[in-house]
Design an enzyme around this catalytic site. Structure first.
Site, PDB file in Angstrom:
ATOM      1  CG  HIS A  31     -75.984  26.819  49.774  1.00  0.00           C
ATOM      2  ND1 HIS A  31     -76.984  27.296  48.938  1.00  0.00           N
ATOM      3  CD2 HIS A  31     -76.277  25.511  49.987  1.00  0.00           C
ATOM      4  CE1 HIS A  31     -77.809  26.304  48.653  1.00  0.00           C
ATOM      5  NE2 HIS A  31     -77.411  25.225  49.273  1.00  0.00           N
ATOM      6  CE  LYS A  38     -81.133  23.320  43.226  1.00  0.00           C
ATOM      7  NZ  LYS A  38     -80.268  22.190  43.619  1.00  0.00           N
ATOM      8  CE1 TYR A  68     -78.466  21.875  56.616  1.00  0.00           C
ATOM      9  CE2 TYR A  68     -80.240  20.879  55.362  1.00  0.00           C
ATOM     10  CZ  TYR A  68     -79.201  21.778  55.459  1.00  0.00           C
ATOM     11  OH  TYR A  68     -78.904  22.588  54.404  1.00  0.00           O
ATOM     12  NE  ARG A  79     -80.989  25.731  50.455  1.00  0.00           N
ATOM     13  CZ  ARG A  79     -82.275  25.505  50.218  1.00  0.00           C
ATOM     14  NH1 ARG A  79     -83.174  26.443  50.480  1.00  0.00           N
ATOM     15  NH2 ARG A  79     -82.680  24.351  49.722  1.00  0.00           N
ATOM     16  NE  ARG A  81     -82.488  25.252  46.189  1.00  0.00           N
ATOM     17  CZ  ARG A  81     -83.720  24.782  46.317  1.00  0.00           C
ATOM     18  NH1 ARG A  81     -84.753  25.593  46.152  1.00  0.00           N
ATOM     19  NH2 ARG A  81     -83.936  23.507  46.609  1.00  0.00           N
ATOM     20  CG  HIS A 139     -84.341  19.903  50.552  1.00  0.00           C
ATOM     21  ND1 HIS A 139     -83.745  19.750  51.789  1.00  0.00           N
ATOM     22  CD2 HIS A 139     -83.529  20.750  49.862  1.00  0.00           C
ATOM     23  CE1 HIS A 139     -82.637  20.464  51.834  1.00  0.00           C
ATOM     24  NE2 HIS A 139     -82.489  21.073  50.687  1.00  0.00           N
TER      25      HIS A 139
END
Length: 303
Positions: A247, A176, A282, A250, A152, A273
């Site tokens: 992004h 995150k 994806y 990514r 990110r 994730h």
């Protein structure tokens, strides 16, 4: 105590809890604070005395008024998330017995498939920076690392010298919620980073520079905003017509790995994730590209 002070006390308590217990990033907290202050202004204008008097109808009316002002669905959803978090906090702190936001439904968000550059476009983008300058060496290294490791932009700009192990080709990342993960660096990314560390970074160092990996011209950590501007300029220089945002690299990383046969669980771990369902989007990208190829090349489709 005024209405504003009553609202403010619990707002600050909520933000402090989110930072200390959940480890949310500063920019996430700033977003929450802005959204909640907007809601407080709405409540104050309607003479709602305190959080105990707030009802679901107030929240529904506020979201509805924002919809009329043409706010994006994603923005409305984020604002509702902030208020829901605060409503739960009020119950946890025994300010209320009920979660006033419980029955308020959010706007439906249509999930868009993430776009991706082609491998040829990625190569043009990564080789576009002028490596005769310290900034060019830095930009090349940042782009290589983002595409190589699926970072990110906030993770990339927040890297320190201690996070990189060039010998083993590994990178320690804090994502995150301050969750730590270790991701591999490809050989091209390692080479670009070595050039930047040997030649580029020493020329950007200033007396007060710390351990930040990627430096601005003032010797401080390069900001996300500056990186955003840089990648747009570099894409234009590379002759890429599609709008290129940070992004997108990514997304390209994940899409190209999946198309190359990588395991979905491995991609999930590298992307950071927490839920495999987030990574599974994806697979739809891959499926849509296969469908396009089928439409174009299958003989029965030519009839």
């Amino acid at each position: 105590m005024s209405n504003t002070q009553v609202f403010e006390e619990q707002l600050q308590s909520f933000l402090a809890t989110q930072q200390l217990e959940k480890g949310l990033a500063d920019y996430t907290l700033e977003g929450y604070e802005g959204d909640l202050r907007q809601f407080i202004a709405f409540l104050t204008a309607r003479k709602v005395p305190d959080w105990c008097a707030v009802q679901g109808d107030h929240l529904a009316e506020w979201i509805g008024s924002l919809s009329d002002e043409d706010y994006a669905v994603s923005s409305l959803s984020r604002k509702l998330t902030a208020v829901r978090g605060l409503a739960k906090h009020l119950v946890a702190e025994r300010w209320r017995e009920d979660v006033f936001s419980e029955l308020v439904r959010g706007p439906r968000i249509s999930r868009k498939l993430p776009g991706a550059l082609s491998p040829e476009e990625v190569d043009k983008l990564l080789t576009a920076p002028d490596e005769t300058t310290p900034q060019g060496l830095r930009d090349r290294a940042m782009l290589e690392m983002m595409y190589s490791s699926g970072l990110r932009v906030s993770e990339l700009c927040g890297l320190t010298l201690q996070a990189v192990d060039l010998e083993s080709g590994l990178l320690r990342v804090y994502g995150k919620g301050s969750k730590e993960r270790v991701v591999p660096l490809g050989s091209q990314a390692v080479a670009a980073l070595e050039r930047y560390l040997d030649v580029g970074r020493p020329k950007l160092v200033k007396p007060r520079t710390g351990s930040e990996l990627f430096l601005s011209q003032w010797g401080r950590a390069l900001s996300r905003k500056t990186f955003w501007v840089m990648i747009k300029k570099t894409a234009k220089l590379a002759g890429i017509d599609a709008p290129v945002k940070p992004h997108l690299l990514r997304h390209s990383f994940a899409t190209h790995l999946l198309e190359g046969g990588a395991d979905l669980r491995a991609i999930q771990e590298m992307l950071g994730h927490s839920d495999i369902a987030t990574t599974q989007i994806y697979t739809f990208v891959k499926g849509s590209s296969l469908a396009a190829a089928h439409d174009k090349h299958h003989p029965r489709n030519q009839l």
